[in-house]
Write a protein that holds these residues in place. Structure first.
Motif, PDB file in Angstrom:
ATOM      1  N   GLN A  22       0.850  -1.193   0.000  1.00 24.82           N
ATOM      2  CA  GLN A  22       0.000   0.000   0.000  1.00 24.82           C
ATOM      3  C   GLN A  22       0.882   1.239   0.000  1.00 24.82           C
ATOM      4  O   GLN A  22       1.923   1.252   0.658  1.00 24.82           O
ATOM      5  N   GLY A  23       0.463   2.272  -0.731  1.00 21.77           N
ATOM      6  CA  GLY A  23       1.161   3.548  -0.678  1.00 21.77           C
ATOM      7  C   GLY A  23       1.886   3.898  -1.962  1.00 21.77           C
ATOM      8  O   GLY A  23       1.772   3.218  -2.985  1.00 21.77           O
ATOM      9  N   THR A  24       2.635   4.976  -1.882  1.00 21.85           N
ATOM     10  CA  THR A  24       3.402   5.462  -3.013  1.00 21.85           C
ATOM     11  C   THR A  24       4.830   5.745  -2.562  1.00 21.85           C
ATOM     12  O   THR A  24       5.115   5.854  -1.385  1.00 21.85           O
ATOM     13  N   GLY A  25       5.716   5.851  -3.527  1.00 16.46           N
ATOM     14  CA  GLY A  25       7.095   6.155  -3.195  1.00 16.46           C
ATOM     15  C   GLY A  25       7.976   4.940  -3.208  1.00 16.46           C
ATOM     16  O   GLY A  25       7.583   3.853  -3.672  1.00 16.46           O
ATOM     17  N   PRO A  26       9.195   5.064  -2.681  1.00 16.36           N
ATOM     18  CA  PRO A  26      10.143   3.944  -2.665  1.00 16.36           C
ATOM     19  C   PRO A  26       9.574   2.752  -1.909  1.00 16.36           C
ATOM     20  O   PRO A  26       8.755   2.897  -1.006  1.00 16.36           O
ATOM     21  N   GLN A  92      13.476  -2.234  -8.647  1.00 16.16           N
ATOM     22  CA  GLN A  92      14.880  -2.620  -8.709  1.00 16.16           C
ATOM     23  C   GLN A  92      15.552  -2.590  -7.347  1.00 16.16           C
ATOM     24  O   GLN A  92      16.569  -3.253  -7.138  1.00 16.16           O
ATOM     25  N   LYS A  93      14.991  -1.824  -6.417  1.00 18.70           N
ATOM     26  CA  LYS A  93      15.567  -1.692  -5.077  1.00 18.70           C
ATOM     27  C   LYS A  93      14.465  -1.646  -4.037  1.00 18.70           C
ATOM     28  O   LYS A  93      13.301  -1.356  -4.333  1.00 18.70           O
ATOM     29  N   THR A  94      14.854  -1.909  -2.811  1.00 17.01           N
ATOM     30  CA  THR A  94      13.939  -1.796  -1.682  1.00 17.01           C
ATOM     31  C   THR A  94      14.713  -1.382  -0.440  1.00 17.01           C
ATOM     32  O   THR A  94      15.919  -1.650  -0.331  1.00 17.01           O
ATOM     33  N   SER A  95      14.022  -0.735   0.481  1.00 18.91           N
ATOM     34  CA  SER A  95      14.511  -0.639   1.850  1.00 18.91           C
ATOM     35  C   SER A  95      13.871  -1.775   2.635  1.00 18.91           C
ATOM     36  O   SER A  95      12.836  -2.320   2.229  1.00 18.91           O
ATOM     37  N   ILE A  96      14.493  -2.131   3.736  1.00 15.00           N
ATOM     38  CA  ILE A  96      13.993  -3.237   4.552  1.00 15.00           C
ATOM     39  C   ILE A  96      13.917  -2.800   6.006  1.00 15.00           C
ATOM     40  O   ILE A  96      14.856  -2.196   6.530  1.00 15.00           O
ATOM     41  N   PHE A  97      12.790  -3.097   6.643  1.00 15.41           N
ATOM     42  CA  PHE A  97      12.697  -3.084   8.099  1.00 15.41           C
ATOM     43  C   PHE A  97      12.421  -4.514   8.524  1.00 15.41           C
ATOM     44  O   PHE A  97      11.494  -5.154   8.011  1.00 15.41           O
ATOM     45  N   ALA A  98      13.217  -5.027   9.438  1.00 16.80           N
ATOM     46  CA  ALA A  98      13.075  -6.419   9.859  1.00 16.80           C
ATOM     47  C   ALA A  98      13.061  -6.497  11.372  1.00 16.80           C
ATOM     48  O   ALA A  98      13.858  -5.842  12.046  1.00 16.80           O
ATOM     49  N   ASN A  99      12.165  -7.306  11.885  1.00 18.69           N
ATOM     50  CA  ASN A  99      12.062  -7.486  13.333  1.00 18.69           C
ATOM     51  C   ASN A  99      12.548  -8.865  13.744  1.00 18.69           C
ATOM     52  O   ASN A  99      12.291  -9.864  13.072  1.00 18.69           O
ATOM     53  N   SER A 100      13.279  -8.909  14.868  1.00 20.51           N
ATOM     54  CA  SER A 100      13.674 -10.157  15.509  1.00 20.51           C
ATOM     55  C   SER A 100      14.395 -11.069  14.524  1.00 20.51           C
ATOM     56  O   SER A 100      15.341 -10.658  13.864  1.00 20.51           O
ATOM     57  N   GLY A 101      13.940 -12.326  14.387  1.00 21.53           N
ATOM     58  CA  GLY A 101      14.586 -13.247  13.471  1.00 21.53           C
ATOM     59  C   GLY A 101      14.565 -12.767  12.033  1.00 21.53           C
ATOM     60  O   GLY A 101      15.416 -13.170  11.231  1.00 21.53           O
ATOM     61  N   GLY A 102      13.617 -11.916  11.695  1.00 19.70           N
ATOM     62  CA  GLY A 102      13.602 -11.341  10.352  1.00 19.70           C
ATOM     63  C   GLY A 102      14.873 -10.569  10.057  1.00 19.70           C
ATOM     64  O   GLY A 102      15.280 -10.428   8.897  1.00 19.70           O
ATOM     65  N   GLY A 103      15.513 -10.066  11.126  1.00 21.53           N
ATOM     66  CA  GLY A 103      16.774  -9.362  10.946  1.00 21.53           C
ATOM     67  C   GLY A 103      17.881 -10.276  10.449  1.00 21.53           C
ATOM     68  O   GLY A 103      18.802  -9.826   9.745  1.00 21.53           O
ATOM     69  N   ILE A 104      17.828 -11.557  10.812  1.00 25.34           N
ATOM     70  CA  ILE A 104      18.800 -12.513  10.284  1.00 25.34           C
ATOM     71  C   ILE A 104      18.676 -12.579   8.764  1.00 25.34           C
ATOM     72  O   ILE A 104      19.682 -12.587   8.032  1.00 25.34           O
ATOM     73  N   ILE A 105      17.441 -12.601   8.279  1.00 19.57           N
ATOM     74  CA  ILE A 105      17.203 -12.620   6.838  1.00 19.57           C
ATOM     75  C   ILE A 105      17.671 -11.312   6.206  1.00 19.57           C
ATOM     76  O   ILE A 105      18.273 -11.307   5.126  1.00 19.57           O
ATOM     77  N   ALA A 106      17.408 -10.192   6.873  1.00 17.54           N
ATOM     78  CA  ALA A 106      17.844  -8.900   6.352  1.00 17.54           C
ATOM     79  C   ALA A 106      19.363  -8.817   6.276  1.00 17.54           C
ATOM     80  O   ALA A 106      19.928  -8.333   5.282  1.00 17.54           O
ATOM     81  N   PHE A 107      20.050  -9.299   7.312  1.00 18.05           N
ATOM     82  CA  PHE A 107      21.515  -9.320   7.281  1.00 18.05           C
ATOM     83  C   PHE A 107      22.004 -10.201   6.123  1.00 18.05           C
ATOM     84  O   PHE A 107      22.936  -9.841   5.410  1.00 18.05           O
ATOM     85  N   GLN A 108      21.386 -11.368   5.955  1.00 11.02           N
ATOM     86  CA  GLN A 108      21.787 -12.257   4.869  1.00 11.02           C
ATOM     87  C   GLN A 108      21.552 -11.603   3.514  1.00 11.02           C
ATOM     88  O   GLN A 108      22.373 -11.729   2.598  1.00 11.02           O
ATOM     89  N   PHE A 109      20.448 -10.897   3.382  1.00  7.06           N
ATOM     90  CA  PHE A 109      20.146 -10.192   2.141  1.00  7.06           C
ATOM     91  C   PHE A 109      21.203  -9.133   1.852  1.00  7.06           C
ATOM     92  O   PHE A 109      21.648  -8.973   0.702  1.00  7.06           O
ATOM     93  N   ALA A 110      21.620  -8.407   2.887  1.00  6.45           N
ATOM     94  CA  ALA A 110      22.636  -7.365   2.721  1.00  6.45           C
ATOM     95  C   ALA A 110      23.986  -7.946   2.328  1.00  6.45           C
ATOM     96  O   ALA A 110      24.796  -7.277   1.669  1.00  6.45           O
ATOM     97  N   ILE A 111      24.249  -9.192   2.728  1.00  4.03           N
ATOM     98  CA  ILE A 111      25.483  -9.875   2.334  1.00  4.03           C
ATOM     99  C   ILE A 111      25.394 -10.350   0.890  1.00  4.03           C
ATOM    100  O   ILE A 111      26.322 -10.149   0.096  1.00  4.03           O
ATOM    101  N   SER A 112      24.265 -10.955   0.536  1.00  2.33           N
ATOM    102  CA  SER A 112      24.150 -11.640  -0.749  1.00  2.33           C
ATOM    103  C   SER A 112      23.705 -10.741  -1.893  1.00  2.33           C
ATOM    104  O   SER A 112      24.117 -10.947  -3.044  1.00  2.33           O
TER     105      SER A 112
END
Length: 272
Positions: A22-26, A92-112
């Motif tokens: 939902q919404g507009t923008g990045p 083509q791009k996204t920002s990510i907010f991740a909570n708790s274990g979701g942060g593990i996925i976010a860290f992995q995404f930032a690596i890969s």
């Protein structure tokens, strides 16, 4: 605007991955932690959708995102799931907010996949191997799994919640189904608790990243981890309202702090 998202799904690696936006923008994708249900973030949408296209999803083998056979959670695969959503939305791009274990996925995404990222904020990610009492945390993790196997989901969660801070008199807006709770203990909990992505690789990748802890979390282990993360990542450490589930407890205040943090990170990026 009021919560009224567009729902969609994308088939990826044997999973019909359900997401809504939902919404507009990045693009801003919100990654849920243990149990993987995206609706825990629904209360944030109306506070973020003027600045971002806000998106969340049910992680694979949770809630609506079914698979033929549940398997041990694979952070590398979960990172690829995010690419599937980004691509399905024509971005083509996204920002990510991740909570708790979701942060593990976010860290992995930032690596890969750093090329897909604008900014990342990881909220109370349980990288317990970074803690001074990491041996205790390792033992504790296996003890909780034993509790689950011997006494079931309810007993395991009761023991687990005994270490959470700031939850006095709090009634969660969203509760896991029995199926998702069992999947958490069977396939997710140990991975989220004892796996720590190589954070220094994120620094090498030049990712715009920050970590955050809840004000009411005080010295809970999952808040202390953010201190060590920020030191390794050399990144901001923000204090957000409320506890580990502050996005549900105080959604307006939480969203305000999240927007301010993202704005700070964007300004910093433009100066570099």
């Amino acid at each position: 605007m009021e919560f009224n998202p567009t729902s969609a799904s994308v088939e990826t690696e044997g999973c019909d991955l359900h997401f809504w936006y939902q919404g507009t923008g990045p693009l801003l994708i919100m990654i849920p932690g243990g149990g993987g249900i995206g609706r825990q973030f629904n209360l944030l949408f109306e506070h973020l959708d003027e600045q971002f296209t806000v998106c969340t999803y049910d992680r694979r083998q949770t809630n609506a995102s079914k698979v033929n056979e549940n398997k041990l959670m694979n952070p590398a695969q979960q990172a690829r799931d995010i690419i599937a959503i980004v691509t399905a939305l024509g971005r083509q791009k996204t920002s990510i907010f991740a909570n708790s274990g979701g942060g593990i996925i976010a860290f992995q995404f930032a690596i890969s996949y750093p090329e897909f990222l604008d900014h990342v904020i990881a909220h109370e990610t349980p990288t317990t191997s970074l803690l001074d009492n990491s041996t205790y945390r390792l033992d504790r993790a296996f003890q909780l799994v034993d509790t689950y196997r011997k006494h079931g989901v309810r007993a395991a969660f009761q023991a687990f919640m005994g270490e959470m801070k700031g939850y006095q008199d709090y009634v969660p807006a969203e509760v896991l189904s029995q199926e998702d709770a069992e999947n958490f203990w069977e396939n997710e909990y140990l991975v989220f608790t004892i796996y720590c992505p190589e954070l220094r690789k994120i620094v090498e990748n030049g990712v715009s990243i920050a970590v955050a802890a809840g004000l009411a979390s005080e010295d809970a282990f999952y808040a202390v981890t953010t201190i060590h993360q920020s030191e390794i990542l050399n990144c901001p450490r923000f204090i957000f309202p409320s506890h580990h589930s502050g996005y549900e407890a105080e959604p307006a205040a939480f969203a305000e702090k999240l927007l301010a943090a993202l704005e700070h990170m964007e300004q910093k990026r433009q100066l570099t």
